[in-house]
Design an enzyme around this catalytic site. Structure first.
Site, PDB file in Angstrom:
ATOM      1  N   THR A  93     129.954  78.250  86.145  1.00  0.00           N
ATOM      2  CA  THR A  93     129.702  77.888  84.991  1.00  0.00           C
ATOM      3  C   THR A  93     130.291  77.989  82.882  1.00  0.00           C
ATOM      4  OG1 THR A  93     127.814  78.414  85.515  1.00  0.00           O
ATOM      5  CG2 THR A  93     127.685  76.835  83.734  1.00  0.00           C
ATOM      6  N   CYS A 147     120.743  75.196  92.331  1.00  0.00           N
ATOM      7  CA  CYS A 147     120.685  74.731  91.154  1.00  0.00           C
ATOM      8  C   CYS A 147     119.350  73.519  91.115  1.00  0.00           C
ATOM      9  CB  CYS A 147     121.401  73.584  89.848  1.00  0.00           C
ATOM     10  SG  CYS A 147     123.359  75.305  90.738  1.00  0.00           S
TER      11      CYS A 147
HETATM   12  C1  PLP Z   1     128.536  77.556  92.028  1.00  0.00           C
HETATM   13  C2  PLP Z   1     129.167  76.859  91.606  1.00  0.00           C
HETATM   14  C3  PLP Z   1     129.242  76.287  89.999  1.00  0.00           C
HETATM   15  C4  PLP Z   1     128.639  77.575  89.498  1.00  0.00           C
HETATM   16  O1  PLP Z   1     128.866  78.733  89.603  1.00  0.00           O
HETATM   17  P1  PLP Z   1     127.933  79.432  88.941  1.00  0.00           P
HETATM   18  O2  PLP Z   1     128.550  81.128  89.612  1.00  0.00           O
HETATM   19  O3  PLP Z   1     126.448  79.459  89.132  1.00  0.00           O
HETATM   20  O4  PLP Z   1     129.283  80.037  86.990  1.00  0.00           O
HETATM   21  C5  PLP Z   1     130.379  75.611  90.107  1.00  0.00           C
HETATM   22  N1  PLP Z   1     130.766  74.547  90.490  1.00  0.00           N
HETATM   23  C6  PLP Z   1     130.699  74.935  91.618  1.00  0.00           C
HETATM   24  C7  PLP Z   1     131.354  73.873  92.803  1.00  0.00           C
HETATM   25  C8  PLP Z   1     129.974  75.640  92.448  1.00  0.00           C
HETATM   26  O5  PLP Z   1     129.659  75.770  93.880  1.00  0.00           O
END
Ligand code: PLP
Length: 399
Positions: A74, A325
């Site tokens: 992120t 999320c």
């Molecule tokens: C998990 C994920 C994120 C975000 O990762 P974080 O560890 O929450 O910052 C972004 N893009 C994709 C495709 C993901 O699977």
């Protein structure tokens, strides 16, 4: 077999025991601040950070100078988007992305859009694929960045990174790819693919949560997101999380050592689960397609039943109705809507994420339980009974 069976590896992974072992000394024994270059403690921590950087850089065949540690995907994504926005200004920034990106990309770009820049959200076909033609047509004189994921976190669809990279290079547009799902699962040759920025998180690849990487190609300068002590060559301030960085390096080393065998195993287990379900259940469909898909992801629509009912009936299997999320919101899944599912079918879909510790026994157990539970739920589903019976006379037979 340990219950519940964990089949949500697209949401997160446990930390590999070898990763934990590598990290532990860096919490107390070797606790130095890598910026403290005046004594052993600092030097030893800095050396550990640089070793991790080298492991990661060599895995993707880039220079260690192009690897920046962040708090996760992120932050890496926001750094790229905000950096481009700040560098070119709202008037002169146009960014191209797709409708099915992770919320980290969508919401980061929404802010830039609300601050006056233009953002194009490319549509996808029923498999979640963008049109390369449409991508090229969307590029204008103002286009500064294309931000497209390597692999989708819900339906596992892989983007044609080579084709996208070629288009970007041809038009002098920078290319960022969100590789949070793909990193370590598919081969990503940054140079061949003309990738300028790549982001990922540790916790999707058996390292801890809260650590990640931004690859930024040498010679591309965007302003940093975080200002402070000037760590990471001034591009990402803040004291480095040494234990987690060490863990991330170890995790990538493990991936590099077992890449072939691990992806092969994932594909075998994934296909086995799919075959068990497809051979024993009617009225199911695969979201996305089996080819051109992450090795560890399945997303299946069990028509006529609610995924929430399936999940609450089947407590011995940890699976999900969508990205971690977005599951709190009762709205239809954005990605599944974008590939053309009806609202009803989005609420009937389940994501299965397979991983390093998944066993064949777990897959067979999961398949069996799903068949049993889906059949039971359908016996009480008016929509299902109606679709099968068609006539009053048939109704009792179906029941
Ligand atoms: C998990 C994920 C994120 C975000 O990762 P974080 O560890 O929450 O910052 C972004 N893009 C994709 C495709 C993901 O699977």
């Amino acid at each position: 077999m340990k219950l519940p069976v964990y089949l949500d590896y697209n949401a997160t992974t446990p930390v590999d025991p070898l990763v934990i072992e590598a990290m532990l000394p860096y919490f107390n024994e070797k606790f130095g601040n890598p910026s403290s270059k005046s004594h052993w403690y600092g030097l030893e921590a800095a050396a550990a950070v640089e070793k991790s950087r080298e492991i990661i850089a060599s895995f993707i065949n880039v220079s260690p100078k192009e690897i920046f540690f962040t708090s996760g995907a992120t932050e890496s994504i926001n750094t790229v988007h905000n950096g481009i926005f700040e560098l070119y200004g709202s008037e002169n920034t146009h960014i191209i992305t797709s409708e099915i990106e992770h919320s980290a990309v969508i919401n980061s770009l929404k802010r830039i859009e609300s601050n006056g820049s233009e953002v194009t959200y490319l549509k996808v076909n029923k498999y979640g694929e963008i049109s390369i033609d449409e991508l090229e047509k969307s590029i204008s004189g103002k286009t500064k960045l294309v931000s497209l994921m390597s692999a989708n976190n819900e339906i596992g669809t892989l983007n044609d990174l080579e084709a996208i990279g070629n288009i970007c290079k041809g038009h002098g547009v920078l290319f960022h790819t969100d590789a949070a799902q793909a990193f370590g699962k598919i081969d990503i040759d940054i140079n061949k693919l003309n990738i300028d920025f790549l982001s990922f998180s540790g916790h999707k690849l058996y390292a801890p949560k809260g650590i990640g990487v931004l690859y930024k190609k040498r010679g591309i300068n965007i302003p940093p997101l975080l200002l402070g002590g000037g760590q990471e060559s001034g591009f990402r301030s803040g004291t480095l999380n040494v234990p987690y960085i060490v863990g991330l390096g170890k995790a990538v080393q493990l991936i590099a050592e077992n890449f072939q065998s691990e992806t092969e195993k994932l594909i075998i287990l994934r296909n086995k689960l799919f075959d068990i379900l497809a051979n024993n259940l009617t009225d199911i469909s695969l979201n996305g397609k089996l080819a051109n898909r992450l090795p560890n992801n399945l997303n299946i629509c069990f028509k006529y039943i609610k995924s929430s009912s399936l999940i609450s009936e089947l407590k011995t299997i940890a699976m999900s109705s969508g990205s971690a999320c977005s599951t709190d919101k009762p709205e239809p899944n954005r990605v599944l809507k974008a590939i053309g599912l009806s609202d009803q079918d989005t609420f009937s879909s389940i994501r299965f994420g397979i991983g390093r510790y998944t066993t064949e026994e777990e897959i067979v157990y999961t398949g069996g339980k799903l068949i049993e539970t889906v059949n039971n739920l359908r016996k009480n589903s008016p929509a299902y009974l109606l679709s099968k019976a068609q006539t009053k006379e048939n109704y009792n037979e179906v029941r």
